[in-house]
Design an enzyme around this catalytic site. Structure first.
Site, PDB file in Angstrom:
ATOM      1  N   LYS A 120       0.826  -1.204   0.000  1.00 25.17           N
ATOM      2  CA  LYS A 120       0.000   0.000   0.000  1.00 25.17           C
ATOM      3  C   LYS A 120       0.862   1.257   0.000  1.00 25.17           C
ATOM      4  CE  LYS A 120      -1.360   2.250   3.457  1.00 25.17           C
ATOM      5  NZ  LYS A 120      -1.905   2.739   4.753  1.00 25.17           N
ATOM      6  N   ASP A 138      -6.364   0.920   1.220  1.00 26.28           N
ATOM      7  CA  ASP A 138      -6.360   1.065   2.674  1.00 26.28           C
ATOM      8  C   ASP A 138      -7.711   0.598   3.204  1.00 26.28           C
ATOM      9  OD1 ASP A 138      -8.151   3.054   2.011  1.00 26.28           O
ATOM     10  OD2 ASP A 138      -7.111   4.643   3.096  1.00 26.28           O
TER      11      ASP A 138
END
Length: 221
Positions: A120, A138
């Site tokens: 991420k 997320d």
């Protein structure tokens, strides 16, 4: 999901949040990397409060290595898991100096090898700092994607990312990432989402269930 349905979702969220962008304050790729590393299990607002002073004090990887670990820990103590994150930052900075001339590498496969930098974080850095299309998943992106049927309820984070990459045009990946975050952060919240006024209620599995439950409760009163 049909292409037309995906387009409907993207356009609707785009109309709601046309100016969505990264809310972590930074002025370069290095600061962004540090900010995203700090943001794990922490709000962007808290990170920005900490980095306001942090980025004035530390300008380069060498700066983070020139102070004792305990001093860095104190500088970020308002951040969750600050001790581990301080260690990650120092290790990351050492590698940047030793292997990359003190610069953040632009390649995704190099970024994910850095301490404290997962997939991420790497996606956020390549897309925001280097202009490479990417979708960082997320908690907001994952929640919204599953509620709207863009991904399956039991999909892993990586599976959500892959499905979004397949469904969303590549030139819209980064923008969609930001808009999904804004949609999840300010509208489709984990608790008390704004289902009653949501323009995507017609395609939202979670919203339909919540509204049905609400109507049942109202009828029993």
């Amino acid at each position: 999901m049909k292409i037309s349905d995906v387009r409907h979702i993207l356009d609707t969220i785009g109309d709601m949040f046309p100016d969505a962008q990264c809310e972590l304050n930074h002025s370069n790729a290095f600061e962004l990397t540090i900010a995203v590393l700090l943001s794990a299990q922490c709000t962007d607002a808290t990170v920005n409060k900490v980095t306001e002073d942090l980025f004035r004090k530390y300008k380069s990887p060498q700066d983070y290595l020139s102070v004792p670990l305990e001093e860095l820990e104190q500088d970020i103590r308002r951040i969750g898991l600050y001790r581990n994150k301080a260690k990650h930052i120092r290790s990351l900075c050492a590698i940047l100096i030793e292997q990359y001339g003190g610069e953040v590498p632009q390649a995704h496969d190099q970024l994910v090898t850095l301490p404290g930098v997962g997939r991420k974080t790497a996606n956020v850095v390549v897309s925001n700092a280097f202009g490479v299309p990417a979708i960082a998943v997320d908690t907001h992106v994952e929640r919204v994607s599953k509620r709207l049927g863009l991904a399956g309820w039991n999909d892993s984070v990586l599976e959500v990312e892959k499905k979004l990459m397949k469904a969303v045009p590549k030139d819209e990946w980064t923008l969609t990432h930001h808009r999904l975050i804004f949609f999840g952060r300010y509208h489709c919240k984990a608790q008390n989402p704004k289902c009653q006024v949501c323009p995507l209620l017609d395609v939202c599995r979670e919203g339909k269930k919540r509204m049905k439950t609400s109507r049942v409760r109202q009828s029993k009163k």
